[in-house]
Design a protein around this motif. Structure first.
Motif, PDB file in Angstrom:
ATOM      1  N   LEU A   5       3.578   4.754  12.316  1.00  0.00           N
ATOM      2  CA  LEU A   5       4.788   5.404  12.808  1.00  0.00           C
ATOM      3  C   LEU A   5       5.852   5.481  11.715  1.00  0.00           C
ATOM      4  O   LEU A   5       6.542   6.496  11.580  1.00  0.00           O
ATOM      5  N   VAL A   6       5.967   4.405  10.926  1.00  0.00           N
ATOM      6  CA  VAL A   6       6.916   4.438   9.807  1.00  0.00           C
ATOM      7  C   VAL A   6       6.489   5.505   8.801  1.00  0.00           C
ATOM      8  O   VAL A   6       7.341   6.253   8.276  1.00  0.00           O
ATOM      9  N   ASN A   7       5.184   5.600   8.512  1.00  0.00           N
ATOM     10  CA  ASN A   7       4.705   6.656   7.619  1.00  0.00           C
ATOM     11  C   ASN A   7       5.065   8.043   8.160  1.00  0.00           C
ATOM     12  O   ASN A   7       5.454   8.947   7.415  1.00  0.00           O
ATOM     13  N   LEU A  54      -7.264  10.060   9.674  1.00  0.00           N
ATOM     14  CA  LEU A  54      -8.454   9.601   8.940  1.00  0.00           C
ATOM     15  C   LEU A  54      -8.085   8.623   7.837  1.00  0.00           C
ATOM     16  O   LEU A  54      -8.794   7.622   7.615  1.00  0.00           O
ATOM     17  N   LEU A  55      -6.976   8.887   7.135  1.00  0.00           N
ATOM     18  CA  LEU A  55      -6.569   7.970   6.075  1.00  0.00           C
ATOM     19  C   LEU A  55      -6.156   6.612   6.656  1.00  0.00           C
ATOM     20  O   LEU A  55      -6.449   5.557   6.075  1.00  0.00           O
ATOM     21  N   THR A  56      -5.484   6.640   7.798  1.00  0.00           N
ATOM     22  CA  THR A  56      -5.092   5.374   8.430  1.00  0.00           C
ATOM     23  C   THR A  56      -6.323   4.605   8.898  1.00  0.00           C
ATOM     24  O   THR A  56      -6.414   3.377   8.732  1.00  0.00           O
ATOM     25  N   ARG A  94       0.844  -1.203   0.000  1.00  0.00           N
ATOM     26  CA  ARG A  94       0.000   0.000   0.000  1.00  0.00           C
ATOM     27  C   ARG A  94       0.882   1.258   0.000  1.00  0.00           C
ATOM     28  O   ARG A  94       0.665   2.195   0.744  1.00  0.00           O
ATOM     29  N   ARG A  95       1.888   1.248  -0.863  1.00  0.00           N
ATOM     30  CA  ARG A  95       2.844   2.366  -0.870  1.00  0.00           C
ATOM     31  C   ARG A  95       2.219   3.680  -1.322  1.00  0.00           C
ATOM     32  O   ARG A  95       2.651   4.744  -0.901  1.00  0.00           O
ATOM     33  N   LYS A  96       1.196   3.623  -2.202  1.00  0.00           N
ATOM     34  CA  LYS A  96       0.559   4.872  -2.632  1.00  0.00           C
ATOM     35  C   LYS A  96      -0.156   5.542  -1.473  1.00  0.00           C
ATOM     36  O   LYS A  96      -0.033   6.745  -1.263  1.00  0.00           O
ATOM     37  N   ALA A  97      -0.906   4.752  -0.714  1.00  0.00           N
ATOM     38  CA  ALA A  97      -1.601   5.326   0.441  1.00  0.00           C
ATOM     39  C   ALA A  97      -0.602   5.816   1.486  1.00  0.00           C
ATOM     40  O   ALA A  97      -0.778   6.879   2.097  1.00  0.00           O
ATOM     41  N   ALA A  98       0.483   5.029   1.680  1.00  0.00           N
ATOM     42  CA  ALA A  98       1.517   5.442   2.638  1.00  0.00           C
ATOM     43  C   ALA A  98       2.182   6.733   2.196  1.00  0.00           C
ATOM     44  O   ALA A  98       2.494   7.610   3.020  1.00  0.00           O
ATOM     45  N   LEU A  99       2.404   6.879   0.892  1.00  0.00           N
ATOM     46  CA  LEU A  99       3.040   8.092   0.384  1.00  0.00           C
ATOM     47  C   LEU A  99       2.142   9.307   0.563  1.00  0.00           C
ATOM     48  O   LEU A  99       2.626  10.406   0.863  1.00  0.00           O
TER      49      LEU A  99
END
Length: 489
Positions: free
Chosen positions: A379-381, A344-346, A13-18
């Protein structure tokens, strides 16, 4: 298992994480830029105040000049008559105290004895008016008509003698005005000369209390073509130029600096000073020191750096207000919005992973383990967003420093040292003081980034990750294994 699952999920889910990291990065970058610009504003104001007071000075003590104290008397110059064949240049100096009433040297000791005062030193601000030139003797020109002409105009010879007139006589005098500051050479670390750097030669030695030596301001030295070893004559006393001083910013406190005792002698102000420069033992107690001096030393005006800062106007003041008010609240608003969006995104991502988390719980994962997994990802995000935000913030601060916009600082009159805010009575002395009181300085803006700002950015990144993780973790902890079974297709 924790880190393996974490790495796999973030990659999937790298797009959402970005998106989450980018939102946090923008907020953190704005905080860094605003913080660094505000620091640059404080540094610029510090340069302005240092150009007035000098390094290490926390406040000054003065006594305002009384209106009409000199009775409106204009400076008077007297020249002796010279011989008929003499064309020797004549000069006369008038040395006057500038801007303030004088204080006794005992006041310096009294101020220095106040609680909270680390050191105090006196100085004497002078204005010198120098008139120099020569008289030219006229020549008698006989009329071509001989002695028949009767009468005649001014300069005509008596009746019966050669007829003619005197022509070519007169006087050619130049008026020069410059400022001189008497500094206490026994305490070189305090006073207006500390606002300048010795760029050629040397400064005063502590033993030169009565020496006939002078330090010249670089601009004045260039104007008058003064070099090391040259002499400057003030009221008949020749002073040797031992150093050239260049102000760190703005204008110099005076054109020439001489030992305090010499200044007192030249102005007939024995044991008198116009300004007392005070250094507090604790920068946090400046207000208390000011109150103590005002209470115990009657008739004086105490001006602190904070008082002077209130008189700074122009683009520097406007930009400072914007950075400290609008910029601060804007960065807070953007940061709060970034935290909320990340949360909210998380939480939304957790809602889309109901089947995944429900299945994990059915396989034996406890709610706490699921929550820790979500918080770890958030936390990484946050840390990734922090790294991006620090990079963007450093780039923005570097851009501001590279452009280095020039801000203008107009200094109002509140009372202060020579060359700084001050009053003045009528006449040239008062005019010079009023001109200095409203001077404008141009200061280049920089945006220094401190380690504290970087640490704050890292803290914000961690906080943002934890807030986002708290949203998602709370949502994940409420999932039941049965939800996964209802969503099996």
């Amino acid at each position: 298992m924790f880190f393996t699952y974490l790495r796999r999920e973030l990659r999937r889910r790298r797009k959402a994480a970005l998106v989450v990291a980018s939102g946090l990065a923008l907020g953190i970058a704005l905080v860094i830029v605003v913080s660094s610009v505000s620091s640059g504003m404080e540094k610029a104001q510090g340069k302005v105040l240092q150009s007035l007071y000098g390094l290490g000075t926390d406040m000054t003590v003065t006594k305002a000049a009384q209106a009409g104290a000199d009775g409106g008397e204009r400076p008077r110059f007297q020249f002796d008559a010279q011989g008929n064949d003499s064309d020797e240049e004549q000069s006369s100096d008038r040395v006057m105290v500038q801007g303030f009433q004088t204080l006794s040297a005992a006041t310096v000791s009294k101020v220095g004895a106040q609680s909270g005062v680390s050191d105090a030193v006196g100085g004497l601000s002078l204005q010198v008016l120098k008139v120099s030139g020569q008289f030219r003797q006229g020549e008698f020109q006989q009329d071509q008509n001989g002695g028949d002409q009767q009468g005649g105009g001014p300069g005509a010879a008596p009746s019966g003698g050669p007829q003619g007139r005197v022509e070519g006589g007169g006087a050619d005098f130049d008026v020069n005005s410059y400022s001189v500051y008497g500094t206490d050479v026994t305490k070189p670390g305090l006073g207006p000369l500390t606002s300048s750097k010795i760029t050629s030669g040397r400064t005063f030695k502590t033993s030169e209390t009565a020496a006939e030596v002078v330090v010249a301001d670089s601009s004045y030295a260039k104007q008058k073509k003064l070099e090391l070893g040259d002499t400057v004559t003030i009221k008949g006393v020749k002073f040797e130029v031992i150093g050239i001083a260049t102000p760190d910013s703005g204008d110099a406190a005076a054109n020439l600096y001489i030992p305090l005792k010499q200044a007192q002698t030249l102005s007939d102000s024995k044991d008198k000073v116009t300004t007392i420069y005070v250094k507090a033992s604790d920068s946090q107690a400046i207000g208390a020191v000011k109150s103590a001096i005002q209470k115990n030393v009657d008739g004086t005006t105490v001006t602190t750096s904070a008082d002077l800062a209130d008189t700074v106007s122009g683009s520097l003041s406007t930009a400072s207000d914007l950075a400290s008010n609008v910029g601060k609240w804007l960065s807070i608003a953007v940061l709060v919005a970034a935290f909320l969006v990340a949360g909210l995104l998380t939480s939304s991502a957790v809602s889309r992973r109901v089947r995944e988390f429900g299945t994990l719980k059915a396989l034996g994962w406890k709610s706490g383990r699921v929550t820790r997994q979500v918080v770890g990802e958030a936390l990484v995000n946050g840390l990734v967003g922090g790294a991006l935000g620090i990079a963007l913030g450093l780039g923005g601060a570097y851009l501001v420093t590279a452009i280095s916009p020039t801000l203008r600082a107009d200094i109002g009159a509140t009372g202060g040292g020579p060359g700084g805010p001050g009053g003045g009575g009528p006449g040239p002395m008062g005019d010079a003081a009023r001109q200095a009181a409203t001077k404008a300085l141009d200061v280049a803006l920089t945006a220094p980034v401190s380690l504290a700002t970087i640490a704050m950015a890292v803290g914000l990144a961690v906080t943002g990750g934890l807030i986002a993780g708290a949203f998602g973790g709370w949502r994940a902890s409420r999932l039941r294994p049965a939800d996964a079974l209802r969503r099996v297709e």
